[in-house]
Enzyme design. Structure first.
Site, PDB file in Angstrom:
ATOM      1  N   SER B 367       8.623 -11.954 -32.209  1.00 53.88           N
ATOM      2  CA  SER B 367       7.850 -10.879 -31.587  1.00 53.88           C
ATOM      3  C   SER B 367       8.583  -9.549 -31.650  1.00 53.88           C
ATOM      4  O   SER B 367       9.807  -9.494 -31.747  1.00 53.88           O
ATOM      5  CB  SER B 367       7.585 -11.217 -30.126  1.00 53.88           C
ATOM      6  OG  SER B 367       8.785 -11.105 -29.386  1.00 53.88           O
ATOM      7  N   GLU B 390      12.093  -9.404 -38.474  1.00 58.43           N
ATOM      8  CA  GLU B 390      10.717  -9.297 -38.980  1.00 58.43           C
ATOM      9  C   GLU B 390       9.821  -9.556 -37.787  1.00 58.43           C
ATOM     10  O   GLU B 390       9.884 -10.628 -37.188  1.00 58.43           O
ATOM     11  CB  GLU B 390      10.522 -10.307 -40.107  1.00 58.43           C
ATOM     12  CG  GLU B 390       9.266 -10.077 -40.907  1.00 58.43           C
ATOM     13  CD  GLU B 390       8.207 -11.114 -40.592  1.00 58.43           C
ATOM     14  OE1 GLU B 390       7.369 -10.837 -39.708  1.00 58.43           O
ATOM     15  OE2 GLU B 390       8.239 -12.183 -41.216  1.00 58.43           O
ATOM     16  N   CYS B 427       2.148 -13.744 -39.598  1.00 54.16           N
ATOM     17  CA  CYS B 427       2.485 -12.334 -39.455  1.00 54.16           C
ATOM     18  C   CYS B 427       1.670 -11.471 -40.405  1.00 54.16           C
ATOM     19  O   CYS B 427       1.656 -10.260 -40.281  1.00 54.16           O
ATOM     20  CB  CYS B 427       3.975 -12.112 -39.678  1.00 54.16           C
ATOM     21  SG  CYS B 427       4.596 -12.968 -41.105  1.00 54.16           S
TER      22      CYS B 427
END
Lengths: 670, 670
Positions: B367, B390, B427
């Site tokens: 997150s 990331e 993602c």
């Protein structure tokens, strides 16, 4: 929220901060620790007296008491301003208000509002605070109110000494112009970017005489050194022009679409690097050309295709402006946007620009202390950005017994030249030399230095002179420090320091006992020789004493360099140096950094804030690029370097269709 | 110390934190700076009034006054909970208690006990504090007690939920083993590093069935998806094996010594990249193989030659241990040090390891909130290290009218598949789709979804399910949100969430009004279609709504892809997407990330903490390398790739003697 400063707001409100009186008591009005400041209790003093006295007994007294609270808060702000400056307030954290109260009065919060509102009016959001308001029967000097503050401080505020900081409206224009220029520069064909760099190099050399004259006056560096630095800076710009024209720095990769890909059908991918956007470069004191307005960082920023904002160093403001004027002319002649190259002045403006969301990366050359402050600001932004700081370095040198036996006198002479060059104000100055006990290195250095009196050189400015003088005093006062070369420091009427090199000698034990002074960079012509007893393993000394350094050097004897000669310990030493330094030298001295494709000028903290890159050499351009891949893109939407008709040398390291079926067989050609 | 949380203790004590009223004054109930929080003065307010008033005059009043102190302290805890959460309290540092006291009363400490005991009961050891208790005649609103607090805060607030964190002695062994392994791994020939990666891939595939069974139970992901993920992970390891064997990632550069160099004689320089040292990888919840113990980050860390420490994700601890056991066996069989691959558990251990000086870089997938906390820790170490996180991504998609006219139904179907894949926990899930008003995209999506009922999928865990449910509620409650696909959320007896995709439609105005909810990633199968009026310029929408994203996508009509067709606005759109994203796709959907040399998986903040690199594809290895140049080095001291007999493909991008004389002529071949 307004972007006004507390000073702007005070002016708008028509409030002047009161003059403060000296204290008669044994406490201090403001003390800070770890970024939190505490303001001592303040009462409504005014013009030497207390303006509001007596307790509040009922609602009718609230109005005056609020004024008392407001005046007390104003005194608290004056204390902060005097101690650290109101612009360092990140947040008023806690306000405690004591109200002298009659037995029935219980509306202390209403009184406290007088202070709270003033803090908000002067400090904006930074004035929002937690608060406690309480009633007490009696306060010092019968004051109606007493209050104290806890204040969160900003970490930044280096050198308030800079003259004429770029005003905030002017800075806003600089930032807006840089942001506007970014898409145009990104879209500029690489060839045109290269031509801009060449034109800048030509202009710099055309104005060499005028620029060197300014630089000589502002920095005290010798004319020959400065003229050479202009050449270096121009060559550097031309090398970056070649780099950007060739395009290999884009690390272009193309994967063919692959119906037989090991994980199912794979799309076509073409990857290149694009400029990150406006970059802020904090220039250095010690290279007014090569690490300043059009220096190495600037060349790599422009080569990447990013708008450049240079925060000029306060040591050579006039030279920075002259170089900026030259750059503006060249940029205009090239038909490029005004935001391509811009210069700002003042530490405050630099910090404000570094915090601005339009700035997308930062670079810096200077002290570990200053660089760390800026790196922390870059990392703590709402949207953090990369920050490349090149900081201090100790540059250890190891000399073997064999090398000394072969050429002690030559080594001593090269060493003294390397320590004294540019008055020792080089980030690659050899600060620690490990030489074998009894090998005669220290003696050779002492003999050589006692021969001819070295000529005096000026340090860059009064602050550097003062820091060098006090640092040298501290080191020379240590037990166990032997003076091999007693250098001089002379301070002239303008507080400029004139120096000759100083070299000391210590044992390993002394180094161990005082590493915080001996194994840290002292900026100026000072170096330490360490006597290393015969048989000592050298690699562990690197691990023990060197945290991170720009360079590490080994001086070997002829046979030690040859294959077959036993050199187990030396191989371990070289590996240890590579773990702690960005450049490992053999039979050479670290000062003098060639500007070439294979150069590496960087190293683990505290040599840099980011050791994955270099600030000298063509690899420096990568700091200001960001990779982007295009998936199944029609040719018309691709950047020039990714199109089918790009020069073949650019299309490298891709993966051909079918390749993946043999991954892991390790059968591909090396 | 008990491991119970403050919430557990409140429940045990049967205490509910009071509701807080809005403030009427110009101060803030809780302000923090540098990890220290200040709670404003609290009085015994209850249900809108003050429950205890009047001064204490003698011992008979102590009992009630203690209750007043306890209630005031409870209000203070409620303020902390509202501002930052009680679980962030590291320590109550200081309690100051003001007791309204008659002229003879002097047992204020007894009154203060009421507050002190409550703090201890709710916070355990963290409730131990320094205290001052004083008597005052009168307090606000005639309250009997007023108190304020200084609170030490924890920096991290991720998941205190992890079970069995690695104890500190065990962690110390892990860190020591990693540091010990570093020189050996750095010195390992590249071929052997490649063989290790291949052996890990083979072992993973050999144990596929057993590992997938654990993963299925721990994550709720489907068996087929998990089995595919094992293949992907193995292929990835094999690709990195090829990369490290080939050596092109070392970016070898060799400058010949040059007596005719433009700036005077130049030494020989040979530059390569060396491993940075032990790296800590925080693994992800949503890819228990591909971004976990032997996933992409781990493969690139090992390919670089760095010892690997994986902080296992709490969502699949057993799988992490099973994968670690497999890796340990492979490492031992290869004769490599035990510190080559290690796994630790628990957020606290992860943070402690990230702060340890032996760890030289960090990577993370998860997150934005958690990644930022860790990035800040890495940046604020005494010796800062690079941290590659990331994070979240919104992945905007633009569909042209022409594309819709050609294939609306196909686009709708591909879109729903991309949103619903892995229950939306990717993602690269397309979170925002900009489609022309009247083009029928929303209608096509709604029609398609109303056909067959989609099958339910489990979200990864209860926390993700709860966050998805509340996020979805918040978005759907907004004015102007139209439900195109009404998805379902069902929570089972184990608090696991079972979901089907939800798609909403809004106007540009609604997006503008609620961008903080609509243009932020919601982890789970939810996406928003935005109606874009005919003639709207698209590039400015990217600048307005997208801060940073892993991907950006354009769906074009056939002719729009062809040279010559007018596409000014589309070219600007593509450039805008490239400025904000790491990968720009055409006529494809962002989910599904090929592992190849040209892949780019990264992007400007908040997509990553560092957009100069990628976390998928072979370029990922560069994150864990650091450049080193060797100056005039005897052959025997050079790493294999820099020696004269290294394969010729490795010797690139150098500068030959004499080159510099033509720098700036821009005549070299592209």
């Amino acid at each position: 929220m307004s972007a006004a400063s507390p000073y702007d707001r005070l002016a708008e409100l028509g409030i002047a901060l009161p003059e403060l009186e000296g204290g008669q008591y044994s406490y201090t009005p403001f003390v800070s620790h770890n970024g939190t400041g505490f303001v001592s209790g303040q009462i409504p003093k005014h013009d030497g007296g207390v303006a509001f006295t007596g307790a509040v007994s009922d609602a009718s007294g609230v109005g005056r008491a609020q004024e008392a609270a407001e005046l007390s808060a104003l005194n608290a702000l004056a204390q902060i301003e005097q101690a650290v400056g109101l612009d360092r307030v990140a947040q008023i954290v806690k306000l405690t208000v004591y109200v002298a109260s009659g037995p029935e009065f219980d509306d202390q919060p209403a009184v406290a509002e007088g202070a709270s509102k003033l803090l908000g009016a002067v400090l904006g959001d930074a004035g929002r605070h937690a608060r406690t308001a309480i009633g007490v029967p009696r306060l010092p000097k019968n004051a109606t109110v007493e209050l104290d503050l806890v204040v969160g401080l900003r970490e930044d505020r280096e050198a308030p000494a800079d003259a004429a900081p770029t005003a905030s409206a002017a800075l806003e224009r600089v930032l807006a112009r840089a942001a506007d220029a970014a898409p145009a520069l990104a879209a500029l064909p690489r060839r045109r970017r290269a031509e801009l760099l060449v034109a800048l190099a030509d202009a710099l050399e055309a104005e060499r005489a005028a620029l060197v004259a300014i630089a000589e006056r502002e920095t005290g560096l010798a004319e020959a050194r400065l003229a050479g630095e202009v050449t270096r800076t121009a060559v550097q710009l031309r090398l970056f022009a070649e780099t950007v024209a060739a395009g290999a720095h884009l690390d272009v990769r193309i994967d063919e679409a692959d119906p037989h890909f090991a994980l199912g059908v794979r799309p076509e991918l073409r990857r290149t690097q694009i400029p990150v956007g406006p970059v802020l470069n904090f220039s250095a004191s010690n290279f007014p050309f090569a690490f300043s307005v059009l220096g190495g960082d600037s060349a790599s920023i422009l080569a990447a295709g990013c708008p450049l904002i240079v925060k000029a160093h306060s040591g050579h403001p006039e030279l920075s402006d002259a170089t900026a004027a030259l750059a503006r002319r060249v940029v205009a002649e090239a038909g490029l946007p005004e935001g391509t190259v811009q210069v700002i002045h003042g530490q405050e403006s630099g910090v404000a620009a570094l915090r601005d969301p339009r700035v997308r990366a930062g670079s810096f050359t200077g002290s570990t202390h200053g660089g760390r402050i800026l790196a922390d600001i870059a990392a703590s932004r709402p949207a953090p950005i990369p920050f490349y700081g090149e900081l201090g370095s100790i540059n250890p040198v190891f000399i073997t017994r064999t090398a000394l036996d072969e050429r002690a006198a030559a080594l001593a002479s090269e060493y003294l030249a390397s320590v004294g060059g540019s008055a020792g104000q080089l980030c690659t100055k050899p600060g620690l030399v490990f030489a074998p006990t009894g090998g005669g290195f220290g003696e050779a250095v002492a003999v050589l230095a006692s021969g001819a009196a070295p000529s005096e050189h000026r340090l860059l400015g009064p602050r550097i002179a003062a820091a060098y003088a006090s640092g040298l005093d501290a080191v020379l006062a240590l037990d166990g420090v032997e003076l091999l070369v007693p250098g001089a420091i002379r301070v002239d009427g303008d507080e400029q320091g004139w120096v000759t090199p100083t070299v000391a000698r210590v044992s390993l034990e002394t180094l161990r006992a005082h590493r915080e002074l001996l194994a840290e960079e002292l900026f100026g012509p000072f170096s330490v020789v360490i006597e290393v007893p015969e048989g000592t393993e050298l690699a562990p000394l690197v691990d023990e004493f060197i945290e991170g350094s720009l360079t590490g050097t080994v001086h070997l004897g002829r046979r030690e360099a040859e294959d077959g000669w036993p050199a187990q310990g030396l191989a371990a030493l070289v590996q240890a140096l590579a773990r702690r330094a960005g450049r490992v030298l053999f039979n050479d001295w670290p000062t003098g950094v060639a500007v070439t494709p294979a150069q590496q000028h960087g190293g683990p903290w505290p040599a840099t804030t980011n050791d994955s890159s270099t600030s000298v050499g063509t690899a420096a351009v990568s700091r200001f690029l960001r990779p982007v891949a295009f998936q199944n893109a029609p040719e018309r939407f691709l950047p020039e370097e990714l199109r089918d008709d790009a020069p073949p040398r650019l299309q490298r390291r891709g993966s051909a269709a079918g390749d993946s079926l043999s991954w892991g067989k390790l059968a591909l050609p090396g």
